[in-house]
Design a protein around this motif. Structure first.
Motif, PDB file in Angstrom:
ATOM      1  N   ARG A 157       0.830  -1.203   0.000  1.00  7.42           N
ATOM      2  CA  ARG A 157       0.000   0.000   0.000  1.00  7.42           C
ATOM      3  C   ARG A 157       0.871   1.262   0.000  1.00  7.42           C
ATOM      4  O   ARG A 157       0.630   2.195  -0.780  1.00  7.42           O
ATOM      5  N   LEU A 192      -4.649  -3.329  -0.893  1.00  3.23           N
ATOM      6  CA  LEU A 192      -5.882  -2.590  -0.663  1.00  3.23           C
ATOM      7  C   LEU A 192      -6.337  -2.641   0.789  1.00  3.23           C
ATOM      8  O   LEU A 192      -7.167  -1.827   1.201  1.00  3.23           O
ATOM      9  N   SER A 193      -5.829  -3.580   1.565  1.00  2.00           N
ATOM     10  CA  SER A 193      -6.162  -3.611   2.994  1.00  2.00           C
ATOM     11  C   SER A 193      -5.501  -2.428   3.668  1.00  2.00           C
ATOM     12  O   SER A 193      -4.301  -2.204   3.530  1.00  2.00           O
ATOM     13  N   GLU A 194      -6.282  -1.659   4.433  1.00  3.29           N
ATOM     14  CA  GLU A 194      -5.792  -0.391   4.959  1.00  3.29           C
ATOM     15  C   GLU A 194      -5.389  -0.441   6.424  1.00  3.29           C
ATOM     16  O   GLU A 194      -4.983   0.582   6.982  1.00  3.29           O
ATOM     17  N   GLU A 198      -7.958  -5.210   8.984  1.00  4.88           N
ATOM     18  CA  GLU A 198      -8.540  -5.602   7.703  1.00  4.88           C
ATOM     19  C   GLU A 198      -7.755  -6.755   7.082  1.00  4.88           C
ATOM     20  O   GLU A 198      -8.337  -7.678   6.501  1.00  4.88           O
ATOM     21  N   GLN A 216     -12.269  -2.124  -0.388  1.00  2.64           N
ATOM     22  CA  GLN A 216     -12.353  -0.666  -0.522  1.00  2.64           C
ATOM     23  C   GLN A 216     -13.306  -0.270  -1.659  1.00  2.64           C
ATOM     24  O   GLN A 216     -12.991   0.582  -2.491  1.00  2.64           O
ATOM     25  N   ARG A 218     -16.253   1.514  -3.485  1.00  2.00           N
ATOM     26  CA  ARG A 218     -16.955   2.793  -3.374  1.00  2.00           C
ATOM     27  C   ARG A 218     -18.394   2.606  -3.861  1.00  2.00           C
ATOM     28  O   ARG A 218     -18.626   2.255  -5.014  1.00  2.00           O
ATOM     29  N   ARG A 225     -17.039   4.525   0.963  1.00  7.54           N
ATOM     30  CA  ARG A 225     -16.096   3.453   0.659  1.00  7.54           C
ATOM     31  C   ARG A 225     -16.175   2.439   1.786  1.00  7.54           C
ATOM     32  O   ARG A 225     -16.039   2.785   2.959  1.00  7.54           O
ATOM     33  N   ASP A 227     -15.204  -1.493   3.537  1.00  9.74           N
ATOM     34  CA  ASP A 227     -14.033  -2.361   3.665  1.00  9.74           C
ATOM     35  C   ASP A 227     -14.127  -3.590   2.758  1.00  9.74           C
ATOM     36  O   ASP A 227     -13.182  -3.929   2.042  1.00  9.74           O
TER      37      ASP A 227
END
Length: 297
Positions: A157, A192-194, A198, A216, A218, A225, A227
């Motif tokens: 990320r 994409l895991s923030e 997650e 993520q 939208r 947005r 999870d």
């Protein structure tokens, strides 16, 4: 006596400044300076209150000083790169020496051996540190799957590392110890895991044979947005949603508004928190109930 460019006091510099051994010991005994490594100290006013990762960073900087053909590596490099840590063991500093043999391990420093190249070493504050991609692979060889993927997701990320880059490092490292574990971990990484939560949720979903969600996502028309999203069921999963917006009272109100808006659009929403990660079968059953509700609409 003034600290050096890294903020350290050393016995050698103290002696050169005219301090006797007895005077230096008194500084230590009085708690004015803290020992970082043999002969290397740090001002207590700057040290006290540091997080475990910040302390580890200081120890890594101290450990690599004066060592030619060495780089900060593995977990210590992950700390230097500012990657996400999740209960990661930080007792021992990790370095890699550019040679094929001669590694050693003490209670405070583990020196690994492997080839270092200009492509796999970068500079952070003028110190040699393994590159983010190399760090991901090296770390995944020495920690378990959960910790490896949390760190890997963070690196992907933060540095936009590609699968091709990781694959190239894996091939270059094919003869290194425990490289098979690194391959397994890389296969589960997703930038994409923030957050660590997650990432751990996603790993639990894999272990429970849940369908693969979009990350993520939208939501059209609402500019939200979320999870996790399972489009085939119009199910939305949210990890630790109550921590997303700050103060608790405000969080509860905003989460309720957000969830009501999603349900008004026909989405089925379920959520879980940190404590649920350790009994994930309950989360799996919530998903199954959400799926049942979705299929009846």
């Amino acid at each position: 006596m003034h600290p050096d460019s890294d903020g350290f006091f050393t016995r050698t510099a103290a002696s050169a400044a005219g301090y006797t051994d007895a005077e230096f010991r008194r500084l230590v005994d009085a708690g004015e300076i803290r020992k970082i490594a043999t002969g290397i100290y740090y001002p207590a006013r700057g040290y006290d209150g540091l997080t475990p990762t910040a302390v580890h960073r200081l120890r890594a900087v101290a450990a690599v000083r004066g060592r030619t053909d060495h780089a900060v590596s593995h977990i210590s490099a992950a700390v230097m790169h500012g990657l996400t840590m999740w209960n990661t063991e930080l007792d021992r500093v990790h370095l890699t020496a550019d040679r094929s043999t001669g590694g050693r391990k003490t209670s405070s420093v583990h020196v690994h051996t492997a080839a270092l190249t200009t492509a796999t070493v970068v500079e952070i504050d003028s110190l040699p540190v393994t590159s983010p991609a190399r760090t991901v692979i090296d770390t995944a060889r020495i920690v378990d799957m959960d910790h490896a993927v949390v760190i890997g997701d963070s690196a992907l990320r933060k540095y936009a590392i590609t699968t091709d880059e990781l694959t190239e490092i894996l091939e270059q490292s094919s003869r290194l110890h425990n490289i098979a574990a690194a391959r397994r971990a890389v296969a589960r990484m997703n930038g994409l895991s923030e957050s660590a939560g997650e990432t751990l949720s996603r790993l639990q979903m894999i272990d429970h044979d849940m369908p693969t969600p979009s990350l993520q996502y939208r939501v059209p028309g609402l500019n939200f947005r979320v999870d996790f999203f399972w489009p085939q069921f119009r199910i939305i999963g949210e990890f630790d949603g109550m921590a997303k917006y700050g103060g608790r009272a405000e969080t509860l109100a905003r989460e309720k508004e957000r969830e009501d808006a999603l349900r008004d659009e026909g989405y089925v929403v379920f959520r879980w928190t940190w404590k649920d990660l350790w009994s994930f079968h309950d989360v799996y059953m919530r998903f199954e109930r959400a799926k049942a509700r979705a299929l009846t609409h």
